[in-house]
Design a protein around this motif. Structure first.
Motif, mmCIF file in Angstrom:
data_model
loop_
_atom_site.group_PDB
_atom_site.id
_atom_site.type_symbol
_atom_site.label_atom_id
_atom_site.label_comp_id
_atom_site.label_asym_id
_atom_site.label_seq_id
_atom_site.Cartn_x
_atom_site.Cartn_y
_atom_site.Cartn_z
ATOM 1 N N ARG A 201 61.923 45.803 49.296
ATOM 2 C CA ARG A 201 61.269 46.560 50.367
ATOM 3 C C ARG A 201 61.758 48.005 50.404
ATOM 4 N N HIS A 202 63.045 48.193 50.135
ATOM 5 C CA HIS A 202 63.579 49.554 50.070
ATOM 6 C C HIS A 202 62.955 50.322 48.907
ATOM 7 N N VAL A 203 62.934 49.700 47.727
ATOM 8 C CA VAL A 203 62.384 50.351 46.537
ATOM 9 C C VAL A 203 60.905 50.657 46.742
ATOM 10 N N ALA A 204 60.162 49.696 47.283
ATOM 11 C CA ALA A 204 58.730 49.897 47.513
ATOM 12 C C ALA A 204 58.487 51.014 48.517
ATOM 13 N N SER A 205 59.300 51.072 49.555
ATOM 14 C CA SER A 205 59.134 52.109 50.576
ATOM 15 C C SER A 205 59.355 53.497 49.989
ATOM 16 N N VAL A 206 60.396 53.645 49.183
ATOM 17 C CA VAL A 206 60.690 54.941 48.564
ATOM 18 C C VAL A 206 59.589 55.321 47.579
ATOM 19 N N ALA A 207 59.139 54.355 46.778
ATOM 20 C CA ALA A 207 58.074 54.629 45.811
ATOM 21 C C ALA A 207 56.801 55.072 46.528
ATOM 22 N N HIS A 208 56.424 54.361 47.571
ATOM 23 C CA HIS A 208 55.202 54.697 48.299
ATOM 24 C C HIS A 208 55.303 56.066 48.961
ATOM 25 N N ALA A 209 56.486 56.410 49.445
ATOM 26 C CA ALA A 209 56.669 57.730 50.064
ATOM 27 C C ALA A 209 56.452 58.848 49.053
ATOM 28 N N ALA A 210 56.703 58.539 47.766
ATOM 29 C CA ALA A 210 56.507 59.524 46.696
ATOM 30 C C ALA A 210 55.106 59.453 46.096
ATOM 31 N N GLY A 211 54.254 58.588 46.639
ATOM 32 C CA GLY A 211 52.899 58.445 46.114
ATOM 33 C C GLY A 211 52.829 57.624 44.845
ATOM 34 N N VAL A 212 53.825 56.779 44.610
ATOM 35 C CA VAL A 212 53.905 55.968 43.394
ATOM 36 C C VAL A 212 53.540 54.523 43.720
ATOM 37 N N ARG A 213 52.699 53.922 42.893
ATOM 38 C CA ARG A 213 52.371 52.510 43.044
ATOM 39 C C ARG A 213 53.486 51.672 42.439
ATOM 40 N N ILE A 214 53.726 50.535 43.059
ATOM 41 C CA ILE A 214 54.798 49.676 42.568
ATOM 42 C C ILE A 214 54.299 48.249 42.441
ATOM 43 N N GLY A 215 54.658 47.620 41.320
ATOM 44 C CA GLY A 215 54.242 46.257 41.064
ATOM 45 C C GLY A 215 55.432 45.334 40.953
ATOM 46 N N ALA A 216 55.139 44.028 40.979
ATOM 47 C CA ALA A 216 56.203 43.020 40.932
ATOM 48 C C ALA A 216 55.596 41.682 40.532
ATOM 49 N N PRO A 217 56.458 40.750 40.110
ATOM 50 C CA PRO A 217 55.969 39.385 39.916
ATOM 51 C C PRO A 217 55.476 38.826 41.251
ATOM 52 N N LEU A 218 54.313 38.182 41.246
ATOM 53 C CA LEU A 218 53.733 37.652 42.474
ATOM 54 C C LEU A 218 54.275 36.257 42.771
ATOM 55 N N GLY A 219 54.366 35.953 44.060
ATOM 56 C CA GLY A 219 54.809 34.620 44.463
ATOM 57 C C GLY A 219 56.282 34.510 44.773
ATOM 58 N N TYR A 220 56.996 35.627 44.804
ATOM 59 C CA TYR A 220 58.430 35.610 45.089
ATOM 60 C C TYR A 220 58.769 36.289 46.422
ATOM 61 N N GLY A 221 57.758 36.612 47.200
ATOM 62 C CA GLY A 221 57.993 37.267 48.471
ATOM 63 C C GLY A 221 57.763 38.757 48.449
ATOM 64 N N PHE A 222 57.317 39.300 47.295
ATOM 65 C CA PHE A 222 57.086 40.738 47.167
ATOM 66 C C PHE A 222 55.626 41.115 47.427
ATOM 67 N N ASP A 223 54.768 40.113 47.581
ATOM 68 C CA ASP A 223 53.326 40.342 47.590
ATOM 69 C C ASP A 223 52.836 41.330 48.648
ATOM 70 N N PRO A 224 53.337 41.298 49.892
ATOM 71 C CA PRO A 224 52.748 42.181 50.909
ATOM 72 C C PRO A 224 52.799 43.662 50.553
ATOM 73 N N GLU A 225 53.877 44.103 49.907
ATOM 74 C CA GLU A 225 54.020 45.524 49.588
ATOM 75 C C GLU A 225 53.571 45.881 48.181
ATOM 76 N N ALA A 226 53.302 44.884 47.345
ATOM 77 C CA ALA A 226 52.992 45.161 45.936
ATOM 78 C C ALA A 226 51.595 45.747 45.776
ATOM 79 N N ASP A 227 51.504 46.828 45.003
ATOM 80 C CA ASP A 227 50.212 47.443 44.707
ATOM 81 C C ASP A 227 49.519 46.760 43.536
ATOM 82 N N PHE A 228 50.285 46.113 42.688
ATOM 83 C CA PHE A 228 49.755 45.322 41.583
ATOM 84 C C PHE A 228 50.811 44.293 41.228
ATOM 85 N N GLY A 229 50.445 43.292 40.448
ATOM 86 C CA GLY A 229 51.436 42.258 40.165
ATOM 87 C C GLY A 229 51.061 41.378 38.999
ATOM 88 N N THR A 230 52.015 40.538 38.621
ATOM 89 C CA THR A 230 51.830 39.640 37.491
ATOM 90 C C THR A 230 52.004 38.190 37.927
#
Length: 258
Positions: A201-230
């Motif tokens: 959540r910290h990494v995603a927040s900082v990335a989004h503040a910089a206008g950067v999309r952030i992805g993550a493996p889906l299904g591990y609790g990262f889904d709400p903030e993920a802009d894309f995923g695997t």
């Protein structure tokens, strides 16, 4: 005209109100990439870091991605300009770079992915250029505009330096790697999921503040903030499906006559 459409594809999917979804390819068989395309995925990550994919197998996966209409991203073995160039010359439309921990490392990777002075080498006789140097100025600009260079944040150093990494020009997509990060922190990837989600959540927040999309493996609790995923990798999906089918058969199996 450049055939690279990684960024435009991600942009188009996002504009439709959904997130790009893909999967990791570990098998050397290019049919797995075709399967992801046939299933409706938007991209694949062809894994040359942990997979058994050699250069010849990579070519097969890239052609399968093209045939299936999905974006091929290659995870290279390390942050090495030669490996990044090789992947892009072969036809990759994006590169996932492991263990990026500093802004300098991110800048080095971005430069290797761009046709520019001191960057990606110019060669028109490769698959990534369509084997043609015609109208190179237009081609190189379109390619530079569409290629995705994606740092993989999977070390504590990367987490600590996420603001500087996200600020690097040319970094507009980042991927969060929970497995190596958990190992780097000395915690369990599943048992200590709450800690990883907090870091995410910290990494995603900082990335989004910089206008950067952030992805993550889906299904591990990262889904709400993920802009894309695997989703799962091809071979782990095969194992899961086989185990499920086998268990169902065993449960319903009638005893053999004696």
């Amino acid at each position: 005209m450049s055939k690279n459409r990684a960024r435009s594809t991600f942009d188009a999917v996002t504009a439709e109100g959904r997130r790009p979804v893909g999967g990791f390819v570990m098998s050397s068989d290019p049919n797995t990439t075709l399967i992801y395309g046939a299933a409706g995925c938007d991209f694949v990550v062809i894994d040359r870091e942990h997979g058994i994919i050699d250069l010849a197998s990579l070519i097969g996966h890239l052609r399968s991605a093209e045939a299936g209409g999905i974006v091929p991203i290659v995870r290279v073995l390390e942050n090495n300009p030669a490996l990044i160039q090789q992947a892009l010359d072969s036809g990759a439309q994006g590169v996932l770079v492991p263990k990026v921990g500093t802004a300098d490392q991110a800048r080095r990777a971005v430069a290797a992915s761009r046709y520019q002075a001191g960057g990606r080498g110019m060669c028109p006789v490769v698959a990534g250029t369509g084997f043609s140097g015609e109208d190179w100025a237009t081609f190189s600009k379109e390619t530079n505009d569409n290629v995705i260079l994606m740092p993989l944040i999977e070390t504590w150093q990367g987490v600590e330096n996420i603001a500087e990494i996200a600020a690097v020009e040319g970094v507009d997509h980042i991927f969060f790697g929970l497995a190596d990060l958990s190992q780097d922190l000395g915690i369990d990837m599943l048992a200590d999921a709450d800690r990883l989600i907090e870091i995410w959540r910290h990494v995603a927040s900082v990335a989004h503040a910089a206008g950067v999309r952030i992805g993550a493996p889906l299904g591990y609790g990262f889904d709400p903030e993920a802009d894309f995923g695997t989703l799962d990798a091809d071979l782990s999906s095969l194992r899961t499906a086989t185990a499920r089918s086998l268990a169902a058969f065993r449960d319903a199996e009638a005893p053999l006559p004696r």
